[in-house]
Design an enzyme around this catalytic site. Structure first.
Site, PDB file in Angstrom:
ATOM      1  N   GLU A   9      45.446 -76.085 -38.461  1.00 21.98           N
ATOM      2  CA  GLU A   9      44.545 -76.163 -37.310  1.00 21.98           C
ATOM      3  C   GLU A   9      43.113 -76.498 -37.683  1.00 21.98           C
ATOM      4  O   GLU A   9      42.321 -76.899 -36.846  1.00 21.98           O
ATOM      5  CB  GLU A   9      44.571 -74.853 -36.512  1.00 21.98           C
ATOM      6  CG  GLU A   9      44.136 -73.626 -37.277  1.00 21.98           C
ATOM      7  CD  GLU A   9      45.327 -72.928 -37.920  1.00 21.98           C
ATOM      8  OE1 GLU A   9      45.186 -71.770 -38.312  1.00 21.98           O
ATOM      9  OE2 GLU A   9      46.393 -73.556 -38.033  1.00 21.98           O
ATOM     10  N   ASP A  66      31.648-112.666 -46.567  1.00 19.58           N
ATOM     11  CA  ASP A  66      30.986-113.936 -46.305  1.00 19.58           C
ATOM     12  C   ASP A  66      30.174-114.292 -47.539  1.00 19.58           C
ATOM     13  O   ASP A  66      29.960-113.449 -48.422  1.00 19.58           O
ATOM     14  CB  ASP A  66      30.096-113.785 -45.066  1.00 19.58           C
ATOM     15  CG  ASP A  66      29.409-115.081 -44.690  1.00 19.58           C
ATOM     16  OD1 ASP A  66      30.035-116.141 -44.834  1.00 19.58           O
ATOM     17  OD2 ASP A  66      28.245-115.028 -44.261  1.00 19.58           O
ATOM     18  N   ASP A  72      30.072-113.500 -38.212  1.00 24.50           N
ATOM     19  CA  ASP A  72      30.833-112.465 -38.918  1.00 24.50           C
ATOM     20  C   ASP A  72      31.160-111.260 -38.026  1.00 24.50           C
ATOM     21  O   ASP A  72      31.881-110.356 -38.455  1.00 24.50           O
ATOM     22  CB  ASP A  72      30.044-111.961 -40.136  1.00 24.50           C
ATOM     23  CG  ASP A  72      29.787-113.053 -41.153  1.00 24.50           C
ATOM     24  OD1 ASP A  72      30.701-113.874 -41.364  1.00 24.50           O
ATOM     25  OD2 ASP A  72      28.685-113.087 -41.727  1.00 24.50           O
TER      26      ASP A  72
END
Length: 805
Positions: free
Chosen positions: A237, A279, A551
């Site tokens: 939990e 990139d 991008d």
């Protein structure tokens, strides 16, 4: 957890007789969930929808011609297809535009393509008029007569007609792809698998325990309550809280390295990442053009070539492009700049796309003038009849022309943008000079430009490879320049794949291509996203490093999107992690921090799941043979709460170096195997404790159940807590790997508290009885035996499956 809280609310409170309501389980479960939600909200509430920046970007005006009106400025939002607009230097293109007329128009498309170099646009032309290459292999962004929304005018003027606005533009297509929730990441997929595995265990164990207790004890209501508590005991939990606090600590650690973590889940994804797509422009490179070579015709460095290039750039009028700026800012230029005083500008022949060159005419000496021309190599070569080689002017033969072309090609292969420089002495004349004077030139040499890699790019990529991460380049730039940059930063380009080659392929057909290819060029933004999704589909956890509008979609689709300090606003909004420092070495630290975070999360999950599974197995055995419950519901909840508190310090624990050396991912199947292998070990010693309490200490009647429950409470809590140190490392605990001091302190404290509880008033309230002194030597023997057996099983497990956490 919330469902269990609701059921407990009904069974323990609403359906209980007046005065006998029991809020303990409801409160404990609800508090755990609330703590997790509050922490998570506090960490993430500032993150907005990525596409919002696109809306603010267009709050400007455009110059438009409409029927019956003069030229007027109107908001871009009011433009419609068919409007005729005027654009000039400094303007942002307000929509996708088909040019009607243009003059010396240069635009920068780096936000869409990633290319640093400006592109000339002109009214009459299509793919066949674009720079060399197969028209079938080109992107729509290569069209010379179309300007795209979001790009900007560097120099020149033009008139064009709007063909698309807002969502219908190329930029709008990217925006649509950004709107909406992030795709499910590796972290989220892993958590879901673990959660469903635990749910399946609950579905099996809880009904069995309920039925056995109902039949053997005869009290079906108590059996229901006990089975619910067993469900709570089987579920870790504290998992939401442990996960969130570990991620928050990771975010705080990365903040010290000046790295902003926008989405907490991305920290673990950072550690699980085994492929980084990046990139080129602005991420691996500095996103600026510099002049790196000035050579004569034979390829040797020559200061006179630099002088001619400087004079040409200095005296041209209008807005200077990036190449002229690079010439004027070159580090060797200071002594050269003094030569300017020896000249006076007479005339200029501007650049145009057909000629692909520009010239200036300067007063050189009394009675003579100097024509200096610079431009594309093939264009300069076409108007040159001589060459200056080693200080001598010689005719430019076919052999020389081949040498010039070969030298320029070699420079291109090195990733350079090459311009040629030529001169000619003129005699003064009335009127201006024209293109007709650009003939019989003397070829002086070449100047080469490039966008240099960041100094930290190479070391950062080497560090990532060392940690098991492959790096792939996804760029809109061309193959030659990209290949050169790759070599500079330590990436072997291999076979380069262009974007057009992917257009007709299905995702399945792309899988072998994206696996073996390191460099992809001439990609559209959506192709970048598609490559990332194909890699994810093939089982990879993928990161993406980018900085431009082009991008943004890939940043959103990646498991972890990373942007840099110089990125556009939209890229930063789309990213999960933002690097504020120019150094890319923080990438390595982010990966290691992600793996530490994942390691500490997995410690809790495997410890909690295996020990809880062992406890529930013990409950199953005890329920079948004991005339009373082996532990009351409230006692089991208190034991769980004590154990969970001891785990709060796990976020400060050390992680072994061999664990963080390679990418780590969620593996639900391994968790199930781990539970079934390690969990029953505690059950063995639970059963020996049952026998000890039953036969040695006579706790074998309902009247002595408090003593029995006290003995199992302490043994169960101590074995659960001690197992932390056994499971947290694949090595020998305390000898080859030691826990952090916070974890040692908190686990030791909880063990002491657990031993004390049966001897206190609280223990009496909970139904415990004090234990005799003879119990504790037997407890110590049990714990030592437990540790030894666990270590033996652990060594077998590591040899058998070659993994632990």
């Amino acid at each position: 957890m919330l469902i269990l809280a609701i059921v407990s609310l009904f069974t323990d409170v609403l359906l209980s007789p007046p005065g006998e309501e029991n809020w303990r389980s409801v409160v404990v479960i609800t508090i755990m969930v609330l703590i997790s939600v509050i922490i998570r909200f506090w960490q993430e509430y500032q993150s907005g929808r990525e596409a919002e920046k696109l809306k603010t970007m267009v709050r400007t005006t455009a110059t438009v011609f409409r029927q019956g009106t003069e030229r007027q400025e109107i908001p871009i939002a009011n433009l419609v297809p068919g409007d005729v607009i005027h654009i000039s230097a400094g303007d942002m293109i307000p929509g996708d535009v088909r040019l009607l007329s243009s003059k010396d128009l240069f635009v920068t498309q780096s936000v869409l393509t990633g290319e640093s170099m400006p592109v000339e646009k002109f009214a009459n032309g299509g793919f066949s008029d674009a720079p060399a290459g197969n028209p079938a292999n080109k992107s729509v962004l290569d069209l010379p007569n179309i300007c795209f929304m979001g790009t900007s005018v560097l120099s020149g003027t033009a008139r064009g007609v709007i063909v698309a606005t807002k969502d219908e533009t190329s930029l709008g297509a990217f925006a649509k792809n950004l709107v909406g929730a992030h795709v499910e990441t590796s972290f989220e997929r892993g958590v879901n698998k673990v959660s469903w595995l635990l749910i399946r265990f609950i579905e099996v164990m809880v009904p069995v325990i309920f039925i056995i207790n109902g039949f053997t004890k005869g009290d079906w209501f108590q059996a229901l309550l006990f089975s619910l508590v067993v469900a709570v005991g089987l579920v870790p939990e504290m998992l939401p809280t442990i996960v969130t606090t570990n991620l928050a600590k990771g975010a705080a650690s990365m903040a010290k390295a000046k790295t902003i973590v926008k989405r907490l889940n991305s920290i673990q994804n950072f550690g699980a990442m085994d492929v980084l797509c990046t990139d080129k422009t602005g991420t691996l490179t500095q996103d600026r053009i510099i002049l790196v070579r000035h050579q004569d015709v034979t390829g040797n460095e020559n200061i006179q070539v630099l002088i001619y290039a400087y004079l040409n750039s200095y005296y041209q009028t209008g807005l200077k492009n990036l190449l002229d700026i690079a010439v004027l800012e070159h580090e060797e230029i200071e002594p050269v700049s003094n030569i300017v005083r020896q000249y006076r500008k007479v005339d200029e022949i501007p650049f145009d796309f057909q000629r692909r060159r520009m010239s200036v005419i300067l007063d050189h000496q009394k009675g003579t003038r100097l024509l200096i021309t610079k431009g594309a190599v093939e264009e300069i070569l076409a108007i040159s009849s001589s060459a200056e080689i080693n200080g001598e002017i010689i005719p430019l033969t076919d052999e020389h022309r081949k040498m010039v072309t070969r030298t320029a090609d070699d420079m291109n292969d090195d990733g350079l943008r090459v311009l040629a420089v030529a001169t000619r002495m003129l005699t003064p004349k009335e009127g201006g000079y024209s293109v007709l004077d650009e003939k019989d030139m003397i070829l002086s040499g070449y100047i080469g430009f490039l966008d240099p890699p960041k100094e930290t790019a190479g070391p950062a990529i080497a560090a990532l490879k060392k940690h098991g991460i492959s790096v792939k380049i996804l760029t809109g730039d061309n193959a030659v320049v990209t290949g050169w940059v790759c070599k500079q930063v330590g990436i072997e380009p291999g076979t380069v794949v262009n974007g057009y080659e992917l257009n007709d392929l299905s995702d399945e057909a792309m899988i072998p291509i994206v696996e073996r290819t390191a460099v992809f060029t001439k990609l559209s933004p959506l192709q970048k996203s598609r490559i990332i999704r194909v890699l994810q589909k093939n089982g990879h956890t993928v990161g993406f490093l980018g900085d431009g509008i082009n991008d943004a979609a890939a940043l959103r689709d990646a498991d972890v999107g990373i942007s840099v300090d110089t990125a556009t606003d939209i890229a930063r909004e789309s990213a999960d992690i933002i690097l504020l420092e120019k150094s890319l070495m923080v990438l390595e630290e982010g990966v290691l921090e992600g793996r530490r975070t994942f390691g500490n999360i997995m410690k809790y999950i495997k410890m909690a799941a295996s020990s809880n599974f062992g406890n529930m197995f013990s409950v199953l055995v005890a329920s079948a043979f004991l005339p009373f419950l082996p532990m009351l519901a409230i006692q089991l909840l208190v034991q769980n709460l004590c154990y969970d508190v001891s785990q709060l310090s796990i976020r400060w624990d050390n992680v072994d170096e061999d664990f963080i050396a390679i990418p780590r991912k969620w593996n639900a199947s391994d968790l199930g195997r781990f539970m079934t292998c390690i969990g029953p070990i505690s059950s063995i010693f639970d059963i020996t404790t049952f026998a000890m309490m039953w036969y040695v200490f006579g706790a074998n009647t309902i009247g002595q159940q408090g003593l029995f429950q006290s003995g199992w409470f302490i043994e169960g809590l101590l074995t659960q807590t001690l197992i932390v140190h056994m499971i947290r490392t694949r090595h020998i605990p305390f000898v080859q790997s030691r826990a952090s001091w916070p974890l040692l302190f908190l686990t030791g404290t909880i063990m002491a508290v657990g031993i004390t509880i049966p001897f206190t008033a609280l223990g009496s309230t909970l139904g415990f009885q004090p234990l005799p002194p003879a119990y504790f030597p037997l407890l110590a023997l049990t714990l030592i035996s437990y540790c030894i057996l666990t270590q033996i099983v652990k060594m077998w497990y590591v040899r058998r499956y070659d993994m632990w956490l």
